[in-house]
Design an enzyme around this catalytic site. Structure first.
Site, PDB file in Angstrom:
ATOM      1  N   HIS A  90     -41.811 -24.331 -63.901  1.00 25.10           N
ATOM      2  CA  HIS A  90     -42.057 -22.960 -63.441  1.00 25.10           C
ATOM      3  C   HIS A  90     -43.263 -22.363 -64.157  1.00 25.10           C
ATOM      4  O   HIS A  90     -44.126 -21.747 -63.537  1.00 25.10           O
ATOM      5  CB  HIS A  90     -40.829 -22.074 -63.693  1.00 25.10           C
ATOM      6  CG  HIS A  90     -39.696 -22.353 -62.779  1.00 25.10           C
ATOM      7  ND1 HIS A  90     -39.121 -21.383 -62.003  1.00 25.10           N
ATOM      8  CD2 HIS A  90     -39.040 -23.499 -62.498  1.00 25.10           C
ATOM      9  CE1 HIS A  90     -38.143 -21.924 -61.282  1.00 25.10           C
ATOM     10  NE2 HIS A  90     -38.066 -23.202 -61.576  1.00 25.10           N
ATOM     11  N   SER A  93     -20.050  12.663 -42.019  1.00 26.07           N
ATOM     12  CA  SER A  93     -19.657  11.275 -42.222  1.00 26.07           C
ATOM     13  C   SER A  93     -18.161  11.104 -42.354  1.00 26.07           C
ATOM     14  O   SER A  93     -17.421  12.047 -42.660  1.00 26.07           O
ATOM     15  CB  SER A  93     -20.422  10.667 -43.404  1.00 26.07           C
ATOM     16  OG  SER A  93     -19.604  10.457 -44.500  1.00 26.07           O
ATOM     17  N   THR A 114     -16.255   3.152 -48.347  1.00 28.87           N
ATOM     18  CA  THR A 114     -15.696   3.823 -49.520  1.00 28.87           C
ATOM     19  C   THR A 114     -15.043   2.860 -50.508  1.00 28.87           C
ATOM     20  O   THR A 114     -15.065   3.089 -51.710  1.00 28.87           O
ATOM     21  CB  THR A 114     -14.657   4.855 -49.032  1.00 28.87           C
ATOM     22  OG1 THR A 114     -15.306   5.683 -48.062  1.00 28.87           O
ATOM     23  CG2 THR A 114     -14.109   5.692 -50.155  1.00 28.87           C
ATOM     24  N   HIS A 136     -23.548   4.446 -46.570  1.00 31.16           N
ATOM     25  CA  HIS A 136     -23.137   4.580 -47.972  1.00 31.16           C
ATOM     26  C   HIS A 136     -22.238   3.393 -48.309  1.00 31.16           C
ATOM     27  O   HIS A 136     -21.183   3.225 -47.707  1.00 31.16           O
ATOM     28  CB  HIS A 136     -22.384   5.908 -48.088  1.00 31.16           C
ATOM     29  CG  HIS A 136     -21.826   6.221 -49.432  1.00 31.16           C
ATOM     30  ND1 HIS A 136     -22.484   7.027 -50.338  1.00 31.16           N
ATOM     31  CD2 HIS A 136     -20.659   5.883 -50.037  1.00 31.16           C
ATOM     32  CE1 HIS A 136     -21.749   7.172 -51.430  1.00 31.16           C
ATOM     33  NE2 HIS A 136     -20.637   6.483 -51.276  1.00 31.16           N
ATOM     34  N   ARG A 189     -24.460  13.138 -57.484  1.00 28.57           N
ATOM     35  CA  ARG A 189     -23.179  13.379 -56.794  1.00 28.57           C
ATOM     36  C   ARG A 189     -22.291  12.151 -57.006  1.00 28.57           C
ATOM     37  O   ARG A 189     -21.424  12.143 -57.858  1.00 28.57           O
ATOM     38  CB  ARG A 189     -23.410  13.683 -55.304  1.00 28.57           C
ATOM     39  CG  ARG A 189     -22.185  14.272 -54.612  1.00 28.57           C
ATOM     40  CD  ARG A 189     -21.104  13.276 -54.275  1.00 28.57           C
ATOM     41  NE  ARG A 189     -21.510  12.313 -53.252  1.00 28.57           N
ATOM     42  CZ  ARG A 189     -20.742  11.292 -52.869  1.00 28.57           C
ATOM     43  NH1 ARG A 189     -19.550  11.088 -53.409  1.00 28.57           N
ATOM     44  NH2 ARG A 189     -21.182  10.427 -51.974  1.00 28.57           N
TER      45      ARG A 189
HETATM   46  C1  HCA Z   1     -15.707   9.361 -52.054  1.00 30.68           C
HETATM   47  C2  HCA Z   1     -16.625   9.903 -51.009  1.00 30.68           C
HETATM   48  C3  HCA Z   1     -17.772   9.033 -50.630  1.00 30.68           C
HETATM   49  C4  HCA Z   1     -18.488   9.774 -49.527  1.00 30.68           C
HETATM   50  C5  HCA Z   1     -19.566   9.044 -48.809  1.00 30.68           C
HETATM   51  C6  HCA Z   1     -20.247   9.859 -47.759  1.00 30.68           C
HETATM   52  C7  HCA Z   1     -17.281   7.655 -50.133  1.00 30.68           C
HETATM   53  O1  HCA Z   1     -14.755   8.712 -51.682  1.00 30.68           O
HETATM   54  O2  HCA Z   1     -15.930   9.624 -53.235  1.00 30.68           O
HETATM   55  O3  HCA Z   1     -20.315  11.068 -47.867  1.00 30.68           O
HETATM   56  O4  HCA Z   1     -20.735   9.259 -46.792  1.00 30.68           O
HETATM   57  O5  HCA Z   1     -17.580   6.649 -50.754  1.00 30.68           O
HETATM   58  O6  HCA Z   1     -16.584   7.650 -49.112  1.00 30.68           O
HETATM   59  O7  HCA Z   1     -18.611   8.804 -51.741  1.00 30.68           O
HETATM   60 CU    CU Z   2     -18.896   6.856 -52.399  1.00 26.68          CU
END
Ligand code: HCA
Ligand code: CU
Length: 381
Positions: A290, A134, A166, A193, A12
């Protein structure tokens, strides 16, 4: 940190990498390779993105992998409906909440967003699927807005809430604070993320886990939008250093290299020289000091054991920083057993003299050793 789960998003987020084009066959190959490592979830591109993306969700959902299959959708009923029919185990729902995204992207206010989230999440739950909610660009969103929407979705039984950096602006301390606060507000799981624009993606993931997050998003080699997100291999290296038992029991670390090679090849990049675990010099030791210690006990200069990752250690000796202990080790490897410590010291000096002028290969070093060995034996006879 006693437990954590990986949401592997190469199929993804990774598809948002500049060079990425994965056909169905390649997606299946990557999915199977990730499943062998033992990642907990695979996240796939939204079926709303294209017809092929929708078919790929179906194809990967029907492989019968151990990993749960998720697809990533906008917070829309249309997307949710489309996704449910693909056979995935769950949906990762996302919507932008920062003022940037509210003004320049979708143009919706927080009341609208909250109501929409409740509608979409309730629908997915009714269908019996797992659901995560999210907020995109969480670190530039208003904290009160964030907490109130997370609270609202937690109340209606969302499985996880997600925080997304993001734009890669967050640092570990900010991450710790936000996750800590969120932990005290919701009872569901917390997914994080992190983009890597400022080099904090692994550290941020670690800080999130320390603060009570339960799930981390990764991609192979970190590929994603711009310079990408938390890399799978790098996160596993970090977590191995933190809790080796847990990581070694749960994940098949010797398969990391295979999936990285598949992905690097598919997106036409090479594995970076300084990559975690698999970079070509990740287990190469050079300086004489080392090398000596490594030969006595590898833990002196290694936090990761190469053999735990299916890799091997290399001690480099053809350079001006070399030392006689490492050269002696090479003598033993070559079974030139009649060469003694004094001989190793003499050859080491010779190596240093030559290496001051030009780089030496291992082959050059071996030739020196063999010549010295032969000359010594001739001298004896
Ligand atoms: C993007 C979406 C995402 C979504 C992350 C998530 C981000 O901007 O492409 O679903 O938590 O980085 O916000 O990848
Ligand atoms: Cu992202």
């Amino acid at each position: 940190i006693s437990n954590f789960k990986i949401i592997e998003s190469t199929l993804r987020e990774g598809e948002q990498f500049a060079n990425a084009f994965f056909d169905t066959e390649k997606k299946i190959e990557i999915a199977k390779a990730l499943d062998e490592i033992g990642v907990d979830y695979l996240e796939l591109t939204s079926p709303a993105a294209s017809e092929q993306s929708r078919n790929d969700c179906k194809a990967i959902s029907s492989l019968g992998l151990k990993a749960k299959i998720l697809t990533h959708v906008r917070c829309h009923m249309d997307d949710a409906k489309l996704a449910i029919d693909t056979g995935v185990d769950g949906l990762d729902v996302v919507i932008g909440t920062s003022s940037y995204l509210r003004e320049f992207s979708h143009g919706k206010d927080m009341d609208y967003i909250t109501n929409k989230a409740i509608e979409v999440i309730s629908f997915i739950k009714e269908k019996g699927l797992e659901v995560r909610f999210s907020t995109e660009d969480s670190f530039r969103s208003d904290l009160v807005d964030l907490l109130s929407i997370y609270k609202a979705v937690d109340k209606i039984g969302v499985n996880r809430v997600g925080i997304a950096d993001t734009v890669g602006c967050a640092n570990p301390r900010q991450v710790y604070e936000l996750v800590r606060t969120l932990r005290s507000v919701v009872s569901c799981d917390i997914e994080c993320h992190f983009h890597n624009d400022t080099g904090c993606a692994i550290a941020n993931a670690y800080a999130a886990l320390e603060a009570g997050a339960t799930h981390i998003d990764t991609s192979v080699l970190g590929i994603g939008e711009r310079n990408g997100i938390t890399p799978l291999g790098g996160l596993l290296a970090r977590m191995y250093a933190a809790d080796k038992e847990f990581v070694m029991n749960k994940y098949n670390l010797t398969k990391i290299r295979d999936v990285e090679n598949v992905v690097a090849d598919a997106v036409e990049v090479t594995v970076p020289f300084n990559n975690y675990i698999t970079g070509y010099c990740a287990f190469t030791h050079k300086a004489g000091i080392h090398a000596k210690a490594i030969l006595n006990n590898p833990s002196t200069y290694e936090i990761l054991k190469p053999e735990d990752f299916g890799m091997s250690r290399y001690v480099s000796i053809g350079h001006r920083l070399t030392g006689w202990n490492a050269v002696k080790n090479r003598i033993e490897q070559l079974q030139l057993t009649d060469l003694k410590d004094e001989d190793a010291k003499v050859v080491t000096q010779k190596i240093k003299e030559l290496a001051d002028v030009r780089p030496l290969s291992l082959d050059d070093v071996d030739t020196l050793l063999r010549h010295y060995h032969n000359a010594k034996n001739e001298g004896v006879h």
